[in-house]
Every structure is written in C-alpha cells, then in structure tokens.
Scaffold this active site. Sequence first.
Site, PDB file in Angstrom:
ATOM      1  N   HIS A   1     -10.558 -31.482 -31.753  1.00  0.00           N
ATOM      2  CA  HIS A   1     -10.808 -31.982 -30.404  1.00  0.00           C
ATOM      3  C   HIS A   1      -9.745 -31.446 -29.466  1.00  0.00           C
ATOM      4  O   HIS A   1      -8.585 -31.280 -29.856  1.00  0.00           O
ATOM      5  CB  HIS A   1     -10.807 -33.521 -30.386  1.00  0.00           C
ATOM      6  CG  HIS A   1     -11.382 -34.099 -29.132  1.00  0.00           C
ATOM      7  ND1 HIS A   1     -10.636 -34.256 -27.990  1.00  0.00           N
ATOM      8  CD2 HIS A   1     -12.628 -34.536 -28.845  1.00  0.00           C
ATOM      9  CE1 HIS A   1     -11.408 -34.784 -27.043  1.00  0.00           C
ATOM     10  NE2 HIS A   1     -12.625 -34.955 -27.539  1.00  0.00           N
TER      11      HIS A   1
ATOM     12  N   ASP B   1     -18.435 -36.606 -32.469  1.00  0.00           N
ATOM     13  CA  ASP B   1     -19.744 -35.981 -32.646  1.00  0.00           C
ATOM     14  C   ASP B   1     -20.163 -35.907 -34.114  1.00  0.00           C
ATOM     15  O   ASP B   1     -21.344 -35.733 -34.411  1.00  0.00           O
ATOM     16  CB  ASP B   1     -19.726 -34.559 -32.067  1.00  0.00           C
ATOM     17  CG  ASP B   1     -19.382 -34.549 -30.589  1.00  0.00           C
ATOM     18  OD1 ASP B   1     -20.043 -35.274 -29.842  1.00  0.00           O
ATOM     19  OD2 ASP B   1     -18.438 -33.839 -30.198  1.00  0.00           O
TER      20      ASP B   1
END
Length: 429
Positions: free
Chosen positions: A306, A363
């Site tokens: 991320h 996700d």
Amino acid sequence: MTDKATLVVGDQRYDLPIVQGTEGERGIDIRKLRDQSGLITLDPGYGNTGSCRSAITYIDGERGILRYRGIPIEQFEQHPNFVEVAWLLIFGNLPSREEYARFSAELTGNANIDESMKHNFQGFPRAAPPMAILSAMINALSCFHPELHELEGPDQLEAAAANLISKVRTIAAFAYRRSHGLAYMYPDPKLPYAANFLHMMFSQPYNEYLCDDRVRDALNLVLILHADHEQNCSTSTVRMVGSSKANLFASCAAGVCALWGPLHGGANVKVLDMLETIHQGRMTPEEYVRLAKDKGSKVRLMGFGHRVYKSVDPRAVVLQRTAERLLAFLGTDDPLLNIARRLEEIALSDSYFVERKLYPNVDFYSGIILRAIGIPTNMFTVIFAIGRLPGWIAHWREQNESPDGKIARPRQIYTGNRETAYKPRDQRG
C-alpha cells in the site's frame, strides 16, 4: 524542539515554519516559499506534500493505524453501522439518539429518485460501465435538487448528505438492474440501509430478497472500512473540485471518476481476477508467488502492499475475520478464499515480501466478501463509491469551511520548448 526549518540555497537562507498535528506529525509550511525565494517544490504524486489540515481521519502507515475522528476502525467491527459512521465522519461526533433517529428517517425518506430520472438509465447501453452511470446520474441528480446547490449551515448540509447517501444506493441498484434487463425495485422503507440496497439489487416482483443479519453486517463493514482514507486520489479530487466552489453533487461525481481507475477503486477486481487465474489455471499459490518474484515475469501479486501502509493494513485484518465468519455462515467452501489464505501465509513468511513491507491490503479480502454476498465483479467499485461517499462529503465540508480555503492550483516545472517563432504553414516542409 525548533519551530522552524531553514532552507539554504546558495548564500541565501529562508526560514520556514514547522506545523504539527495532534498526533505529532510535523510538516514544513512552504506557503511563502515562492514569494520569498522564487522557488517551488517538486513532488510528483504528492507523496510528501500535505495539501490541507484535516480533523477527519488519522493514518499511521508505519504502525498500521487507521482512526475515524479518533476512533480506531477495529472498534466498529462488533457493531457495524454504516449510517452511524457516516454521521461521525461528516459532523465530527457519534450521533446522539435523536440525531441518529432523524438522520435515519432522512435516509429512508430520500431513498426514491424522481420518476423521470428512470428514463435516463435507458440512454445508456446495457454494457455501460456502472461507474460511468453512477457519475453521470449523480450529476443528473443535482438538476432535481437545485435547492441543495448552495448549502448554508449544518441543516442544509445534513439534507444534502442524506439525499446523496440514500439515493446513491438506488442509482447503483438501478444501474445493475438496467444492465440485466430487470425491473427496477423501489426502496423498502422498512429495511435498514445495507439491507435495502441488497433488496433493490436482488429482489424480484413478488419475490422479495431479505438478507440475513450476518450478510447485512458484512456489507456494513465493507462500507465502513471504505468510508474514508485521508487524502487519497478520489478524496483529493473531491477537495480540488470543491475548492472552486463547485456544488457537493458535482464534486462527488468527480470523486466517482477518480475512483473508477484500476489503481484506486478497481484494485479488488484485480485481486479476484488473480485468484480466478490461479484457480482456473490449476496453478498452486506457491507457483504463482514464484512467478510474482521473478522480475522477468509480468505476474504481480495483487492486493499486497500500500502507498501509505508500511506494515499491516488494519482494514485487511478486519475484513479477513469478516470473510471467515461470512463464508462459514453461508456454508460456502470458496476455493478462492482458500487460495487467498495460502497466498497470505506464503507472503507473510517470505523474506522477499517482508523486507519490502508488502502485506495484504483492504482489497485482498473485500472482493471475496462481495462475491460471497452475490455482488458481480463489475459492481465492486460502485460498492466502494457508496462506502466512500460520507468521507467525500466530510472533506468537501471541511474544505469549504476552512479559513485557509482557496482554489487548488498546483505549480509545475516547465520542460517544454523555449520561446519559438511561429512558422507559416507554407514554410513548414
């Protein structure tokens, strides 16, 4: 502790103030840098640039912390209530019983869209991307509510927020029904927020879809964990558009367009595509990870790493537990979940990923939950947009009420031609 930084350029020194947030983050205030020195900063992607002061969401990427108005997001897991979190983000506090009852009633009362808007859906091809429809219809919605273009005071903001947060479900569900040639299902005023959305998605005439509380809670959690995430691409877009004094509807429609990108809202679709590729190709997770580590391979391990988090993404931790609970309740032995479990196990024990701080992100598990609920893949990003809407509204409000507010206008370093004479067409060769 110094309260200023000194920039030395040649023989010139410039003093720049240090600003500090409530959690101790420190930044250099460069607002007067160009006036004083003629210099600007260059920061492609704004990875080191603070565009505003904000009291909405706090992230500590090194320690894996995410808080909404100071509340750790893990604390919403036991009692997931998206409506409550929406109020918290927009208005700065958990709602009182009276505020919650009023806002819930406003959401119920605003769920229907104007009947003439239904005809707008017919103008889109059946195969139109749902995010394109969502953005267009939010802009169209503003035409039916001109009284909410200029918001004066918290009462009008509450009315506009309730209108948008409620109707976005209806627009999303109608877009899905249109793509499948199904009759539109009107919202049911007896159902709570998330259950009502699923009713509009999946009910049939004379055969109402009623979800179990555990399905409703799982969808609530997905929405909550997507509700805000500081100055991400779509939120920054909403703030930038709103800085021009564009109305709330136009600003949020722009946020939908930014979220549409596969590097932002479409990432969980890529995760599911990856899991399907492994499953259908009869490839083991170990084989896939080996390919992902090969620099000569085009294979990527989706859902890991991320931009902000350099340790675990706290949203992924909550969603992993949610996926396990939901699939156990549904009795679904989803091979994709088994693959996801094994990929996570391999990556977290492999020095290649650990040294690069590539941990599962939000996700990685959200797509598995939405798949289990029955949401089709092309609607995943729409669900993200429904969840992110309260955050967008909160940031739009903060931007518009900030005493530092001004139209956003980044600078650039020009790299094109120097002054060049115009050459008539007959001399151009």
